[in-house]
Design an enzyme around this catalytic site. Structure first.
Site, PDB file in Angstrom:
ATOM      1  N   SER A   1      -9.560   1.473   3.210  1.00 32.31           N
ATOM      2  CA  SER A   1      -8.716   2.267   2.339  1.00 32.31           C
ATOM      3  C   SER A   1      -7.678   1.447   1.563  1.00 32.31           C
ATOM      4  O   SER A   1      -7.068   1.952   0.623  1.00 32.31           O
ATOM      5  CB  SER A   1      -8.002   3.337   3.148  1.00 32.31           C
ATOM      6  OG  SER A   1      -7.103   2.765   4.100  1.00 32.31           O
TER       7      SER A   1
ATOM      8  N   SER B   1     -10.023  -1.170   7.115  1.00 37.10           N
ATOM      9  CA  SER B   1      -9.336  -0.907   5.851  1.00 37.10           C
ATOM     10  C   SER B   1      -8.656  -2.108   5.221  1.00 37.10           C
ATOM     11  O   SER B   1      -8.209  -2.030   4.077  1.00 37.10           O
ATOM     12  CB  SER B   1      -8.317   0.225   6.029  1.00 37.10           C
ATOM     13  OG  SER B   1      -8.977   1.445   6.230  1.00 37.10           O
TER      14      SER B   1
ATOM     15  N   LYS C   1       0.840  -1.198   0.000  1.00 43.19           N
ATOM     16  CA  LYS C   1       0.000   0.000   0.000  1.00 43.19           C
ATOM     17  C   LYS C   1       0.877   1.250   0.000  1.00 43.19           C
ATOM     18  O   LYS C   1       1.948   1.275   0.618  1.00 43.19           O
ATOM     19  CB  LYS C   1      -0.900  -0.032   1.236  1.00 43.19           C
ATOM     20  CG  LYS C   1      -1.948   1.055   1.326  1.00 43.19           C
ATOM     21  CD  LYS C   1      -2.804   0.821   2.569  1.00 43.19           C
ATOM     22  CE  LYS C   1      -3.887   1.863   2.752  1.00 43.19           C
ATOM     23  NZ  LYS C   1      -4.717   1.579   3.959  1.00 43.19           N
TER      24      LYS C   1
END
Length: 528
Positions: A194, A218, A113
Site C-alpha cells: 500500500s 506494503s 505516507k
C-alpha cells in the site's frame, strides 16, 4: 518559480567557487549534504526543485496527495541554521563546538505516507475523505524523530486507501483522495502497495527519500515494483504511535529510498524507544547497535554470510521469463561476493503461510484493524468520524467522493462485523506464531542462516507474520521493463546483517536506473 531557475535546477546547480556542478536528479543524501557544505545548493533550491517535479509529474503518477504549504519556510529555516552553524564552526574553538552539530538529515525533504500523522497544516487521511479535516494530537513518533534529525516534511504520499483494507476490489495504489498511482517505469504496470506513492515519488525524483508502512508486503512490494530500496524493520524497531494502524502485531514503519545508504541514513534517524509505543519499542530497542546502522554499509558485507534459497514456491518464474536467468546470475553474484549459498531449502507449511485465509492472518487482521483503528480515531482532537462504523456510514453518504459506484468497502464491513479478539482470533494468532516458529525461524536456526534470499516480494507474508525484517534492493527488469527487486529477510533484530548483505549486493550490481515512463507493457506476448 522563474523558468531559468527551473532549467538550472533540473540540469545542474553551479557552485559559487569555480565551475564545479551538482545535479539534483538522482542525488543521494550524501551528495546533497556535500553540495550544502560546498555552497552549491540550498534547502530552498532543493525543495523548489521537488515541488516543480511534483507539479510536472503528479498529474500522471498520482504519487503525492498534498505538499506541505510551509515547506519552503522550513527550508529557509534550515538554510539559516546551516549558515549559523558554519559561522560558528569557523569562529569557535573545538571545545566550544563540542556536542553541537546538525542532524544527518538536516535540510533534506522527506515525503511520508498519508497514514503517518504530522502536526502541521497537512492532513492525515489514509487516502480517505472520511478523515479529511481531522486534527491529530501530535506528530507520529517517526516524524518527531525525523524533525529532530533536521529533515523537512515535504508532504504526504499516496497509498492504497486504508492501507488496502477497504476492499478486495481496489487496485494497488488507488485511493479516493489520491487517485490511481502509476508505475513510473511502465505506466500500465502494477505500482504495488500500500505504500505506493512513497515508492513512486522517490523512483521518479519527486522527493529525496520517503517513509512507508508495512503490515504484509506494503514496503517490500512497492519497492520491488518501482526499482527502489525498501527497508521493512523488525516490528517495534520504529514507533507506530500516531500512525493509522492495521495490526499492532505486524505494523512497522520504514524508509523507501533510491539507495541502500540513503535508506540506512533514514533508518538511523527513526529507530528507537517511544513512550507512546512503549511495549514494542521497549522490546526492540535492544537490537539497535551503538553507533547506529551506518557502520554496516560495507562493500565486502557478503563475505562469510550464509544465505538460504527457498526455490519452491518463491522462484516460480513464468516459462520463458528472463527473470529466471536474472536471479540465477544474482545467486552467482552473491557467491562471488563471498557468501555461502545454502540452496533448495524448505519452509514448513509455506503454502499455508502464503494463504491468509488458511494461515489465520486474515481472521486476526480484520479484528485487529477495527480495534486499533477505533483507538486511533478516538485520540484525534477533531474528526468527522469517530469509529470504523462512522467511516462506513460516511462512504455510503458520500458515494461520489469515495467512488462507491466503482469500488466497494467489503473489507471495512467485514472488519466492523468482528467483536474483538475472541477465541477464533486468539486461535488464529496462536496458529500464526506456530507457523512462523516451526517454519521460517526453524529453517534459519537449523541451517545457521544470516538471511533468506527471495525474488520480488514473494516472501513478504513469511516475514510479516513473525515481525521479521527485510530489505528489497533493485534486481532487474522483466520483459516489459517493469522492475523487480531481490529481498533479503532475516530473524528479528538482524538489520545489521541484512544491511551488510544488501549494500554489498547493491554495490556489486548497481542495477537501478531512472524510470522511463513507458506507456505500454508486454503481457503474454501482446502489447497493451
Amino acid at each position: 518559480m522563474k523558468p531559468i531557475l527551473i532549467v538550472m535546477l533540473i540540469i545542474t546547480i553551479t557552485g559559487i567557487h569555480g565551475y564545479s556542478t551538482f545535479s539534483i536528479k538522482e542525488a543521494s543524501i550524501r551528495d546533497i549534504q556535500l553540495a550544502f557544505a560546498e555552497n552549491k545548493l540550498t534547502s530552498r533550491r532543493l525543495v523548489e526543485f521537488y515541488i516543480q517535479e511534483i507539479e510536472n509529474l503528479n498529474h500522471l503518477l498520482h504519487a503525492v496527495i498534498e505538499v506541505n504549504p510551509d515547506v519552503l519556510h522550513l527550508a529557509d529555516k534550515a538554510d539559516r541554521e546551516r549558515r549559523r552553524y558554519n559561522r560558528r564552526d569557523c569562529s569557535t574553538s573545538n571545545s566550544s563546538r563540542r556536542g553541537y552539530k546538525l542532524g544527518e538529515l538536516h535540510g533534506i525533504p522527506v515525503l511520508v505516507k498519508d497514514t503517518i500523522s504530522t502536526k502541521d497544516k497537512l492532513n492525515t487521511t489514509a487516502g480517505s475523505f472520511a478523515l479529511l479535516g481531522s486534527v491529530v494530537p501530535r506528530d507520529a513518533g517517526t516524524v518527531r524523530k525525523l524533525r529532530k534529525s533536521g529533515a523537512l516534511i515535504l508532504g504526504k504520499a499516496s497509498l492504497s486507501e486504508w492501507a488496502h483494507v477497504r476492499s478486495f476490489g481496489i487496485p494497488n495504489g488507488w485511493s479516493a483522495r489520491g487517485g490511481q498511482g502509476k508505475n513510473p517505469y511502465v505506466l500500465s504496470a502494477d505500482p504495488c502497495g500500500s505504500s505506493s506513492g512513497s515508492a513512486i515519488a522517490v523512483a521518479a525524483n519527486m522527493a529525496s527519500v520517503s517513509l512507508g508502512t508495512e503490515t504484509d508486503g506494503s514496503i517490500l512490494c512497492p519497492a520491488s515494483y518501482n526499482s527502489v530500496v525498501g527497508i521493512k524493520p523488525t516490528v517495534g524497531l520504529t514507533s507506530r504511535a500516531g500512525v493509522v494502524p492495521v495490526s499492532p502485531r505486524q505494523d512497522t514503519i520504514g524508509p523507501i529510498c533510491r539507495t541502500v545508504m540513503d535508506a540506512v541514513y533514514v533508518l538511523d534517524a527513526i529507530v528507537g524507544f517511544d513512550s507512546l509505543d512503549c511495549e514494542a519499542t521497549g522490546e526492540a530497542k535492544k537490537f539497535i547497535p551503538i553507533g547506529g546502522y551506518k557502520q554496516f554499509l560495507k562493500k565486502d558485507g557478503l563475505k562469510g554470510k550464509r544465505l538460504g534459497i527457498v526455490r519452491n514456491p518463491f522462484f516460480n518464474f513464468a516459462n520463458g521469463s528472463n527473470l529466471y536467468q536474472v536471479f540465477e546470475d544474482h545467486i552467482d553474484t552473491l557467491r562471488r561476493g563471498g557468501a555461502e549459498i545454502v540452496d533448495n531449502l524448505e519452509i514448513e507449511n509455506v503454502n499455508v503461510i502464503l494463504n491468509p485465509i488458511q494461515s489465520g492472518e486474515f481472521t486476526a487482521l480484520l479484528a485487529e484493524f477495527k480495534q486499533s483503528l477505533n483507538l486511533y480515531i478516538k485520540d484525534l482532537i477533531v474528526s468527522p468520524v469517530r469509529s470504523l462504523a462512522d467511516i462506513i456510514a460516511f462512504n455510503k453518504k458520500n458515494p461520489h467522493l469515495e467512488k462507491m459506484d466503482v469500488f466497494d468497502q467489503d473489507l471495512l464491513v467485514m472488519s466492523e462485523s468482528t467483536s474483538g479478539m475472541g477465541k477464533e482470533q486468539r486461535d488464529a494468532v496462536e496458529k500464526l506464531e506456530k507457523l512462523s516458529r516451526d517454519g521460517f525461524m526453524r529453517m534459519m536456526m537449523e541451517y545457521k542462516l544470516d538471511a533468506m534470499v527471495s525474488p520480488g516480494w514473494s516472501a513478504a507474508s513469511v516475514l510479516a507474520i513473525g515481525g521479521y525484517p527485510g530489505i528489497s534492493v533493485p534486481a532487474g527488469y522483466d520483459d516489459s521493463g517493469t522492475p523487480v527487486g531481490i529481498c533479503f529477510g532475516g530473524v528479528r533484530g538482524s538489520e545489521a546483517k541484512l544491511i551488510e548483505i544488501a549494500y554489498s549486493f547493491e554495490q556489486m550490481t548497481m542495477v537501478r536506473k531512472p524510470p522511463s515512463f513507458k506507456t505500454s507493457k508486454f503481457i503474454k506476448g501482446h502489447v497493451i
